[in-house]
Design a protein around this motif. Sequence first.
Motif, PDB file in Angstrom:
ATOM      1  N   ASN A   1      91.272 -45.032 -63.396  1.00 49.01           N
ATOM      2  CA  ASN A   1      92.454 -45.192 -64.230  1.00 49.01           C
ATOM      3  C   ASN A   1      92.463 -44.069 -65.269  1.00 49.01           C
ATOM      4  N   LEU A   2      93.317 -43.082 -65.025  1.00 48.23           N
ATOM      5  CA  LEU A   2      93.473 -41.964 -65.958  1.00 48.23           C
ATOM      6  C   LEU A   2      94.763 -42.110 -66.759  1.00 48.23           C
ATOM      7  N   SER A   3      95.290 -43.313 -66.812  1.00 49.34           N
ATOM      8  CA  SER A   3      96.521 -43.572 -67.557  1.00 49.34           C
ATOM      9  C   SER A   3      96.332 -43.221 -69.024  1.00 49.34           C
ATOM     10  N   LYS A   4      97.349 -42.563 -69.562  1.00 50.91           N
ATOM     11  CA  LYS A   4      97.412 -42.168 -70.977  1.00 50.91           C
ATOM     12  C   LYS A   4      96.379 -41.111 -71.351  1.00 50.91           C
ATOM     13  N   PHE A   5      95.870 -40.382 -70.375  1.00 46.11           N
ATOM     14  CA  PHE A   5      95.008 -39.244 -70.658  1.00 46.11           C
ATOM     15  C   PHE A   5      95.899 -38.022 -70.879  1.00 46.11           C
ATOM     16  N   LEU A   6      95.391 -37.021 -71.571  1.00 46.96           N
ATOM     17  CA  LEU A   6      96.075 -35.747 -71.744  1.00 46.96           C
ATOM     18  C   LEU A   6      95.206 -34.653 -71.142  1.00 46.96           C
ATOM     19  N   PHE A   7      95.803 -33.899 -70.208  1.00 47.88           N
ATOM     20  CA  PHE A   7      95.144 -32.737 -69.609  1.00 47.88           C
ATOM     21  C   PHE A   7      96.000 -31.526 -69.956  1.00 47.88           C
ATOM     22  N   PHE A   8      95.554 -30.718 -70.902  1.00 45.57           N
ATOM     23  CA  PHE A   8      96.298 -29.554 -71.371  1.00 45.57           C
ATOM     24  C   PHE A   8      95.571 -28.294 -70.944  1.00 45.57           C
ATOM     25  N   ASP A   9      96.267 -27.445 -70.180  1.00 45.22           N
ATOM     26  CA  ASP A   9      95.680 -26.199 -69.666  1.00 45.22           C
ATOM     27  C   ASP A   9      94.388 -26.468 -68.897  1.00 45.22           C
ATOM     28  N   CYS A  10      94.390 -27.514 -68.071  1.00 39.23           N
ATOM     29  CA  CYS A  10      93.206 -27.862 -67.283  1.00 39.23           C
ATOM     30  C   CYS A  10      93.380 -27.439 -65.822  1.00 39.23           C
ATOM     31  N   THR A  11      92.270 -27.124 -65.185  1.00 37.19           N
ATOM     32  CA  THR A  11      92.255 -26.759 -63.773  1.00 37.19           C
ATOM     33  C   THR A  11      91.334 -27.721 -63.038  1.00 37.19           C
ATOM     34  N   PHE A  12      91.829 -28.208 -61.913  1.00 39.25           N
ATOM     35  CA  PHE A  12      91.068 -29.109 -61.058  1.00 39.25           C
ATOM     36  C   PHE A  12      90.818 -28.383 -59.740  1.00 39.25           C
ATOM     37  N   ILE A  13      89.559 -28.190 -59.385  1.00 38.39           N
ATOM     38  CA  ILE A  13      89.203 -27.465 -58.164  1.00 38.39           C
ATOM     39  C   ILE A  13      88.392 -28.387 -57.263  1.00 38.39           C
ATOM     40  N   GLY A  14      88.901 -28.622 -56.048  1.00 40.98           N
ATOM     41  CA  GLY A  14      88.180 -29.436 -55.078  1.00 40.98           C
ATOM     42  C   GLY A  14      88.006 -30.884 -55.499  1.00 40.98           C
ATOM     43  N   CYS A  15      88.913 -31.395 -56.315  1.00 37.33           N
ATOM     44  CA  CYS A  15      88.796 -32.766 -56.818  1.00 37.33           C
ATOM     45  C   CYS A  15      89.521 -33.760 -55.913  1.00 37.33           C
ATOM     46  N   ASN A  16      89.091 -34.990 -55.961  1.00 34.44           N
ATOM     47  CA  ASN A  16      89.665 -36.066 -55.163  1.00 34.44           C
ATOM     48  C   ASN A  16      90.365 -37.051 -56.096  1.00 34.44           C
TER      49      ASN A  16
ATOM     50  N   ASN B   1      94.338 -42.571 -54.882  1.00 35.04           N
ATOM     51  CA  ASN B   1      94.776 -43.813 -55.531  1.00 35.04           C
ATOM     52  C   ASN B   1      94.418 -43.879 -57.012  1.00 35.04           C
ATOM     53  N   THR B   2      94.458 -42.748 -57.667  1.00 33.14           N
ATOM     54  CA  THR B   2      94.184 -42.675 -59.099  1.00 33.14           C
ATOM     55  C   THR B   2      95.421 -43.105 -59.874  1.00 33.14           C
ATOM     56  N   LYS B   3      95.233 -43.904 -60.893  1.00 32.50           N
ATOM     57  CA  LYS B   3      96.352 -44.351 -61.723  1.00 32.50           C
ATOM     58  C   LYS B   3      96.620 -43.293 -62.786  1.00 32.50           C
ATOM     59  N   ILE B   4      97.881 -42.869 -62.871  1.00 29.43           N
ATOM     60  CA  ILE B   4      98.251 -41.816 -63.821  1.00 29.43           C
ATOM     61  C   ILE B   4      99.472 -42.232 -64.647  1.00 29.43           C
ATOM     62  N   ASN B   5      99.539 -43.487 -65.036  1.00 25.87           N
ATOM     63  CA  ASN B   5     100.659 -43.986 -65.839  1.00 25.87           C
ATOM     64  C   ASN B   5     100.621 -43.370 -67.234  1.00 25.87           C
ATOM     65  N   ALA B   6     101.725 -42.744 -67.623  1.00 22.84           N
ATOM     66  CA  ALA B   6     101.878 -42.110 -68.936  1.00 22.84           C
ATOM     67  C   ALA B   6     100.848 -41.005 -69.183  1.00 22.84           C
ATOM     68  N   THR B   7     100.261 -40.478 -68.122  1.00 22.32           N
ATOM     69  CA  THR B   7      99.328 -39.359 -68.249  1.00 22.32           C
ATOM     70  C   THR B   7     100.118 -38.088 -68.528  1.00 22.32           C
ATOM     71  N   LYS B   8      99.600 -37.270 -69.420  1.00 20.76           N
ATOM     72  CA  LYS B   8     100.252 -35.999 -69.744  1.00 20.76           C
ATOM     73  C   LYS B   8      99.507 -34.878 -69.035  1.00 20.76           C
ATOM     74  N   PHE B   9     100.193 -34.247 -68.091  1.00 24.64           N
ATOM     75  CA  PHE B   9      99.675 -33.054 -67.428  1.00 24.64           C
ATOM     76  C   PHE B   9     100.494 -31.886 -67.947  1.00 24.64           C
ATOM     77  N   GLN B  10      99.926 -31.098 -68.846  1.00 20.71           N
ATOM     78  CA  GLN B  10     100.610 -29.938 -69.387  1.00 20.71           C
ATOM     79  C   GLN B  10      99.900 -28.696 -68.886  1.00 20.71           C
ATOM     80  N   ASN B  11     100.601 -27.921 -68.076  1.00 13.45           N
ATOM     81  CA  ASN B  11     100.033 -26.714 -67.495  1.00 13.45           C
ATOM     82  C   ASN B  11      98.751 -27.036 -66.725  1.00 13.45           C
ATOM     83  N   ALA B  12      98.821 -28.062 -65.892  1.00 13.06           N
ATOM     84  CA  ALA B  12      97.673 -28.481 -65.075  1.00 13.06           C
ATOM     85  C   ALA B  12      97.754 -27.816 -63.710  1.00 13.06           C
ATOM     86  N   LYS B  13      96.615 -27.314 -63.250  1.00 14.90           N
ATOM     87  CA  LYS B  13      96.551 -26.624 -61.965  1.00 14.90           C
ATOM     88  C   LYS B  13      95.574 -27.356 -61.054  1.00 14.90           C
TER      89      LYS B  13
END
Length: 158
Positions: free
Chosen positions: A23-38, A41-53
Amino acid sequence: MQHKIKTEYENKTFKNVNFPDKNLSKFLFFDCTFIGCNFSNTKINATKFQNAKFVDCKLLGLNFSDTHKLTLSLTFENCLISNCVFSDLKLPRTSFTGSKITESDLYDCDFSGSDFSSVTFKESLISKCDLRKASFVDAKGYSINPNNNTPNPNTPNT
């Protein structure tokens, strides 16, 4: 509606991290990069992805329509995007290059100027989307109905 952020990450790179059923709901990812991640079925309710790669990531069963829409800014490169929902979103100039988009819904979104180059679509719905100036160079398996999308007039259906 104001959403209180639970956890913030800024300028962080996540490599080979597994987030299935997290459950990543209400997390903030700002200028983050995800490489080879799984992200199965991840919960992303109200999650902030700003400039996420996302690079070489598996995204299964995510509903991006549940994220914080005002700040949503994403890039996908060589990702597996399966059973995901992109609905009622403003994602102009979003890159999906080299990704596989399978059994996903892209509905009522602004994808103007987006890059779908070398994307392989399979059983995915593209409906009521703004696709002006979007690139589908070397993309496969997509069908764009000009009666319910605003297509790039230079993009043929395949």
